[in-house]
Write a protein that holds these residues in place. Structure first.
Motif, short mmCIF file in Angstrom:
data_model
loop_
_atom_site.label_atom_id
_atom_site.label_comp_id
_atom_site.label_asym_id
_atom_site.label_seq_id
_atom_site.Cartn_x
_atom_site.Cartn_y
_atom_site.Cartn_z
N ASN A 131 13.82 2.05 0.92
CA ASN A 131 12.36 1.78 1.07
C ASN A 131 11.17 2.83 1.33
O ASN A 131 9.69 3.05 0.83
N SER A 162 5.57 -3.01 4.95
CA SER A 162 6.01 -1.90 3.88
C SER A 162 4.99 -1.26 4.24
O SER A 162 5.05 0.15 3.59
N GLN A 205 13.30 -7.10 -3.93
CA GLN A 205 14.45 -7.20 -2.79
C GLN A 205 14.98 -8.48 -2.90
O GLN A 205 16.08 -8.93 -2.73
N SER A 243 18.45 0.57 3.45
CA SER A 243 17.35 -0.43 3.11
C SER A 243 16.23 0.48 3.47
O SER A 243 15.12 0.44 2.73
N CYS A 244 16.02 0.65 4.71
CA CYS A 244 14.65 1.70 5.15
C CYS A 244 14.76 2.62 4.47
O CYS A 244 13.64 3.15 4.47
N PRO A 251 3.86 -2.42 -3.04
CA PRO A 251 5.51 -3.12 -2.26
C PRO A 251 5.65 -4.40 -2.32
O PRO A 251 6.41 -4.47 -1.78
N GLN A 263 9.40 -5.25 -2.54
CA GLN A 263 9.91 -6.46 -1.13
C GLN A 263 10.36 -7.81 -2.60
O GLN A 263 11.04 -8.52 -1.54
#
Length: 128
Positions: free
Chosen positions: A23, A87, A42, A19-20, A35, A39
């Protein structure tokens, strides 16, 4: 089943890192300038997966009263701020620096609970 316990932790770590990196790619390479929307998307997908898991009986969700839900409102607003700040930081910092600072916050929180609030935290219980 010796590998059951480490497998869950390993899966969490892999999903967390994935996920990091995802993103970071969306925020930096694709130059996505909203962002909070990313988010939010998600979060919506995660909520839908949680709801489906509840309907299938994989997880148990207890219903709350309106006053209990309203008591979580300030924390929810702060959480949205944390998502936005994270973010923004992820879009500007290299991933190793971001992960170091992000995880340092957990250490600071743990130290605060241990030394200021004088309580035994779950992190310290695991380390003993």
């Amino acid at each position: 089943m010796y590998l059951k316990r480490p497998a869950g932790g390993l899966a969490f770590c892999l999903f967390y890192l994935a996920s990091c990196f995802t993103n970071k790619y969306v925020l930096s390479v694709l130059k996505f300038t909203y962002p909070t929307l990313f988010q939010g998307w998600q979060t919506l997908v995660g909520g839908l997966l949680l709801h489906v898991s509840w309907k299938l009986g994989w997880v148990e969700i207890n219903l709350c009263s309106r006053s209990e839900i309203l008591s979580w409102l300030p924390a929810s607003v702060l959480f949205v701020g944390i998502i936005y700040a994270g973010s923004r930081a992820l879009s500007r910092l290299p991933i190793p620096v971001f992960l170091t600072v992000h995880n340092a916050a957990e250490v600071i929180t743990c130290g605060f609970q241990k030394f200021v609030q004088k309580e035994q935290t779950s992190y310290l219980k695991v380390c003993r």
